[in-house]
Design an enzyme around this catalytic site. Structure first.
Site, PDB file in Angstrom:
ATOM      1  N   GLY A  11       0.810  -1.217   0.000  1.00 12.24           N
ATOM      2  CA  GLY A  11       0.000   0.000   0.000  1.00 12.24           C
ATOM      3  C   GLY A  11       0.842   1.266   0.000  1.00 12.24           C
ATOM      4  O   GLY A  11       1.987   1.278   0.447  1.00 12.24           O
ATOM      5  N   ARG A  15      -3.566   7.714   3.755  1.00  3.19           N
ATOM      6  CA  ARG A  15      -3.840   8.589   4.901  1.00  3.19           C
ATOM      7  C   ARG A  15      -2.592   9.289   5.437  1.00  3.19           C
ATOM      8  O   ARG A  15      -2.678  10.210   6.227  1.00  3.19           O
ATOM      9  CB  ARG A  15      -4.521   7.777   6.008  1.00  3.19           C
ATOM     10  CG  ARG A  15      -5.931   7.348   5.653  1.00  3.19           C
ATOM     11  CD  ARG A  15      -6.462   6.258   6.562  1.00  3.19           C
ATOM     12  NE  ARG A  15      -5.986   4.932   6.168  1.00  3.19           N
ATOM     13  CZ  ARG A  15      -6.319   3.790   6.793  1.00  3.19           C
ATOM     14  NH1 ARG A  15      -7.109   3.834   7.853  1.00  3.19           N
ATOM     15  NH2 ARG A  15      -5.845   2.638   6.372  1.00  3.19           N
ATOM     16  N   ASN A 227      -1.425   4.543  10.513  1.00  3.86           N
ATOM     17  CA  ASN A 227      -2.115   4.931   9.281  1.00  3.86           C
ATOM     18  C   ASN A 227      -1.954   6.407   8.960  1.00  3.86           C
ATOM     19  O   ASN A 227      -2.140   6.813   7.829  1.00  3.86           O
ATOM     20  CB  ASN A 227      -3.602   4.609   9.384  1.00  3.86           C
ATOM     21  CG  ASN A 227      -3.834   3.110   9.507  1.00  3.86           C
ATOM     22  OD1 ASN A 227      -3.221   2.317   8.796  1.00  3.86           O
ATOM     23  ND2 ASN A 227      -4.691   2.717  10.421  1.00  3.86           N
ATOM     24  N   TYR A 366      38.600  26.078  11.043  1.00  2.07           N
ATOM     25  CA  TYR A 366      38.201  25.026  10.101  1.00  2.07           C
ATOM     26  C   TYR A 366      39.407  24.169   9.789  1.00  2.07           C
ATOM     27  O   TYR A 366      40.417  24.670   9.272  1.00  2.07           O
ATOM     28  CB  TYR A 366      37.616  25.612   8.801  1.00  2.07           C
ATOM     29  CG  TYR A 366      37.416  24.523   7.770  1.00  2.07           C
ATOM     30  CD1 TYR A 366      36.571  23.450   8.055  1.00  2.07           C
ATOM     31  CD2 TYR A 366      38.099  24.522   6.556  1.00  2.07           C
ATOM     32  CE1 TYR A 366      36.404  22.404   7.154  1.00  2.07           C
ATOM     33  CE2 TYR A 366      37.932  23.484   5.646  1.00  2.07           C
ATOM     34  CZ  TYR A 366      37.091  22.432   5.949  1.00  2.07           C
ATOM     35  OH  TYR A 366      36.932  21.393   5.056  1.00  2.07           O
ATOM     36  N   ASN A 377      48.699  23.381  19.254  1.00  2.00           N
ATOM     37  CA  ASN A 377      47.732  24.411  19.599  1.00  2.00           C
ATOM     38  C   ASN A 377      47.300  25.121  18.316  1.00  2.00           C
ATOM     39  O   ASN A 377      48.127  25.721  17.627  1.00  2.00           O
ATOM     40  CB  ASN A 377      48.340  25.410  20.573  1.00  2.00           C
ATOM     41  CG  ASN A 377      47.265  26.370  21.056  1.00  2.00           C
ATOM     42  OD1 ASN A 377      46.562  26.097  22.012  1.00  2.00           O
ATOM     43  ND2 ASN A 377      47.107  27.477  20.338  1.00  2.00           N
ATOM     44  N   ARG A 440      53.727  38.946   7.060  1.00  2.00           N
ATOM     45  CA  ARG A 440      52.901  40.096   7.401  1.00  2.00           C
ATOM     46  C   ARG A 440      53.354  41.300   6.610  1.00  2.00           C
ATOM     47  O   ARG A 440      54.547  41.458   6.369  1.00  2.00           O
ATOM     48  CB  ARG A 440      53.053  40.460   8.875  1.00  2.00           C
ATOM     49  CG  ARG A 440      52.383  39.502   9.793  1.00  2.00           C
ATOM     50  CD  ARG A 440      52.596  39.939  11.218  1.00  2.00           C
ATOM     51  NE  ARG A 440      52.169  38.855  12.089  1.00  2.00           N
ATOM     52  CZ  ARG A 440      52.494  38.744  13.356  1.00  2.00           C
ATOM     53  NH1 ARG A 440      53.268  39.666  13.921  1.00  2.00           N
ATOM     54  NH2 ARG A 440      52.067  37.743  14.067  1.00  2.00           N
TER      55      ARG A 440
HETATM   56  C1  UD1 Z   1      -6.432  -3.663   8.367  1.00  2.00           C
HETATM   57  C2  UD1 Z   1      -7.558  -4.691   8.613  1.00  2.00           C
HETATM   58  C3  UD1 Z   1      -8.307  -4.290   9.893  1.00  2.00           C
HETATM   59  C4  UD1 Z   1      -7.331  -4.193  11.054  1.00  2.00           C
HETATM   60  C5  UD1 Z   1      -6.158  -3.264  10.736  1.00  2.00           C
HETATM   61  C6  UD1 Z   1      -5.120  -3.395  11.819  1.00  2.00           C
HETATM   62  C7  UD1 Z   1      -8.299  -5.448   6.422  1.00  2.00           C
HETATM   63  C8  UD1 Z   1      -9.350  -5.345   5.376  1.00  2.00           C
HETATM   64  N1  UD1 Z   1      -8.458  -4.686   7.504  1.00  2.00           N
HETATM   65  O1  UD1 Z   1      -7.048  -2.414   8.106  1.00  2.00           O
HETATM   66  O2  UD1 Z   1      -9.306  -5.262  10.170  1.00  2.00           O
HETATM   67  O3  UD1 Z   1      -8.029  -3.749  12.215  1.00  2.00           O
HETATM   68  O4  UD1 Z   1      -5.541  -3.638   9.485  1.00  2.00           O
HETATM   69  O5  UD1 Z   1      -4.082  -2.480  11.645  1.00  2.00           O
HETATM   70  O6  UD1 Z   1      -7.380  -6.216   6.276  1.00  2.00           O
HETATM   71  N2  UD1 Z   1      -1.818  -3.786   1.858  1.00  2.00           N
HETATM   72  C9  UD1 Z   1      -1.308  -4.381   0.719  1.00  2.00           C
HETATM   73  N3  UD1 Z   1      -2.087  -4.467  -0.394  1.00  2.00           N
HETATM   74  C10 UD1 Z   1      -3.360  -4.011  -0.423  1.00  2.00           C
HETATM   75  C11 UD1 Z   1      -3.883  -3.410   0.752  1.00  2.00           C
HETATM   76  C12 UD1 Z   1      -3.078  -3.316   1.873  1.00  2.00           C
HETATM   77  O7  UD1 Z   1      -0.166  -4.821   0.694  1.00  2.00           O
HETATM   78  O8  UD1 Z   1      -4.007  -4.151  -1.481  1.00  2.00           O
HETATM   79  C13 UD1 Z   1      -0.960  -3.685   3.035  1.00  2.00           C
HETATM   80  C14 UD1 Z   1      -0.664  -2.252   3.441  1.00  2.00           C
HETATM   81  O9  UD1 Z   1       0.497  -1.794   2.794  1.00  2.00           O
HETATM   82  C15 UD1 Z   1      -0.511  -2.349   4.948  1.00  2.00           C
HETATM   83  C16 UD1 Z   1      -1.377  -3.543   5.321  1.00  2.00           C
HETATM   84  O10 UD1 Z   1      -1.624  -4.254   4.122  1.00  2.00           O
HETATM   85  O11 UD1 Z   1       0.808  -2.615   5.335  1.00  2.00           O
HETATM   86  C17 UD1 Z   1      -2.703  -3.124   5.958  1.00  2.00           C
HETATM   87  O12 UD1 Z   1      -3.401  -2.265   5.073  1.00  2.00           O
HETATM   88  P1  UD1 Z   1      -4.174  -1.001   5.610  1.00  2.00           P
HETATM   89  O13 UD1 Z   1      -4.763  -0.313   4.450  1.00  2.00           O
HETATM   90  O14 UD1 Z   1      -3.340  -0.226   6.531  1.00  2.00           O
HETATM   91  O15 UD1 Z   1      -5.360  -1.735   6.411  1.00  2.00           O
HETATM   92  P2  UD1 Z   1      -6.274  -1.110   7.545  1.00  2.00           P
HETATM   93  O16 UD1 Z   1      -7.298  -0.243   6.929  1.00  2.00           O
HETATM   94  O17 UD1 Z   1      -5.434  -0.525   8.607  1.00  2.00           O
HETATM   95 CA    CA Z   2      -3.241  -0.163   8.881  1.00  2.00          CA
END
Ligand code: UD1
Ligand code: CA
Length: 460
Positions: A11, A15, A227, A366, A377, A440
């Site tokens: 991801g 946010r 997040n 420097y 010194n 000098r």
């Molecule tokens: C997720 C969980 C939620 C939990 C929370 C805990 C899901 C649907 N929800 O929500 O239940 O309470 O984590 O922190 O799983 N990522 C990918 N590929 C994607 C989407 C996400 O690799 O397509 C990775 C992101 O980079 C991240 C992790 O998965 O490291 C979690 O994704 P994020 O979007 O932060 O999930 P949350 O909305 O926090």
């Molecule tokens: Ca998360």
């Protein structure tokens, strides 16, 4: 049986409102994902698979862990879809599959070992980690029935009643690999975000009459997901408390641990004293009894014992022997080597320079690309002219030399042992041992000149 670990990090982290992928944002000096990798390594895994997408090359280059395998998720269609990209590794797994997210930097290996252990004992299809959150907003809520966890409902899909549930899904799971493999293709995306949700595997396990187990993490902090920037600052504060607490237990004094930053790769000796607003970063080692006064930053450096760093000094990739004193307002740039008991004072800048034991450069100097012997010194305002616009040149100052104030040493140049450089001299040629070098313009005196000038001005 050793676990196979899958870490989700594809991801962007919308946010965060950042050009940098979320997994790369640093806390306590390390990228978020590196903290998770460190916790994962503590489970003695068979293999670690990283699911990457946004800025995959940058993430790959930033992580330090040799055993990782990378798979790509070209389009981010949800956490379930992300795990699907690691199918091959899951199919090959002999032990349980641990799924982690890259955004939980406070997680410890102890908790991961606990979830693996509970999973083994309970023979569940999936064991998740949950926590009781004061503010559950944004997390998936854990819906329990008579027989335990029934499903996880995301914030955006939750009913008003479900939103009141304070038990949240940590996003950390231990799976039976066969169950996980068969579930991945059965996940739908009929939800508020139109994504394949990994937590829906819990619902699938229930429908298949397979066991679901849950480990309640007693430390809600530990499973906190980052997040937003506010989350990032909270994680930083928790890690700071943990790291500083550990060092204080080892005999380090911190006058204000809330404003003292000590990176994860730092090592501190006993009776080290750190004043407020000090940052110790990277691979720094500080020996017993050294003191760092307020506002100083030390990066990738080695300080022996009983070194004093006075206020507002910056020390980078340098080595300082015992009893030396640096600052206030000194800047040791990379490659500075300061000898035993040497003194580097106010507004002195040093770069790629060795200073011998007992030598002093106390004010406004420097010294770049120089080798300075013992008991030298260096007067106020002395400058090595090390750069001719094209190349850098070396200055050698041998033992016992006295360099008078405001001298310029035009490199390459050598000042022989015990020589004396007169104040204000511009030295362009080598100076033999024990010689005096002076350059000098002669001083002229015009008696009464200033008085006459003053009287002329007053008449106008
Ligand atoms: C997720 C969980 C939620 C939990 C929370 C805990 C899901 C649907 N929800 O929500 O239940 O309470 O984590 O922190 O799983 N990522 C990918 N590929 C994607 C989407 C996400 O690799 O397509 C990775 C992101 O980079 C991240 C992790 O998965 O490291 C979690 O994704 P994020 O979007 O932060 O999930 P949350 O909305 O926090
Ligand atoms: Ca998360």
């Amino acid at each position: 049986m050793k676990p196979t670990v899958v870490i989700l990090a594809a991801g962007l982290g919308t946010r965060m409102k950042s050009a940098l992928a979320k997994a790369l944002h640093p806390v306590a000096g390390l990228p978020l994902i590196q903290h998770v990798l460190n916790a994962a390594s503590g489970t003695d895994p068979e293999k670690i698979v990283l699911v990457l997408g946004h800025q995959s090359d940058r993430v790959r280059n930033a992580v330090h862990e040799s055993r990782v395998e990378i798979v790509l998720q070209a389009e981010q269609l949800g956490t379930g879809h992300a795990v699907r990209q690691a199918k091959e590794a899951i199919a090959a797994a002999a032990g349980p599959v641990l799924v982690l997210c890259a955004d939980t930097p406070l997680l410890t290996s102890g908790t991961l070992r606990d979830v693996i252990e509970l999973h083994r004992k309970s023979r569940a299809a999936v064991t998740l980690i949950t926590a009781q959150a004061d503010d559950p907003f944004g997390y998936g809520r854990v819906v329990r029935g008579k027989t335990g966890v029934m499903r996880v409902v995301e914030e955006k899909d939750a009913t008003a009643a479900q939103k009141k549930i304070k038990e949240v899904n940590a996003g950390i799971y231990c799976f039976d690999p066969k169950f996980l493999l068969s579930s991945l293709d059965r996940l739908g995306k009929n939800n508020a975000q139109g994504e394949y949700y990994l937590p829906d595997t819990i619902d699938l396990a229930r429908k298949k009459k397979r066991g679901v187990a849950a480990l309640r993490c007693p430390e809600p902090d530990e499973v906190m997901g980052v997040n937003s920037r506010v989350d990032l600052s909270r994680a930083e504060a928790v890690l700071r408390r943990r790291i500083n607490g550990r060092w204080m237990a080892e005999g380090v004094t911190m006058l204000d641990p809330g404003t003292t930053f000590v990176g994860t790769g730092v090592s501190l000796g006993r009776d080290v004293v750190l004043y407020p607003n000090v940052r110790i970063e990277g691979n720094t080692k500080i020996g017993d009894g050294s003191i760092v006064y307020p506002g100083s930053r030390i990066v990738d450096s080695v300080l022996a014992g009983s070194v004093t760093v006075k206020d507002c000094s910056v020390i980078e990739e340098s080595n300082i022997a015992s009893g030396a004193a640096i600052g206030p307002f000194a800047h040791l740039r990379p490659g500075s080597v300061i000898g035993e008991g040497a003194r580097i004072g106010n507004f002195v800048e040093i770069k790629k320079t060795t200073i011998g034991a007992g030598s002093k450069a106390n004010h406004l100097a420097y010294l770049g690309d120089a080798t300075v012997g013992r008991d030298v010194n260096v007067g106020a305002g002395v400058i090595t002219c090390n750069y001719d616009g094209y190349e850098k040149h070396r200055t050698i100052i041998e033992d016992g030399v006295f360099v008078g104030s405001d001298a310029q040493l035009v490199a390459p140049v050598t000042i022989g042992k015990g020589a004396l450089i007169a104040a204000g001299a511009t030295i362009t040629r080598d100076v033999p041992a024990d010689a005096l070098a002076i350059s000098r313009v002669p001083q002229h005196i015009r008696e009464g000149f200033a008085g006459r000038r003053r009287r002329l001005r007053q008449k106008k």
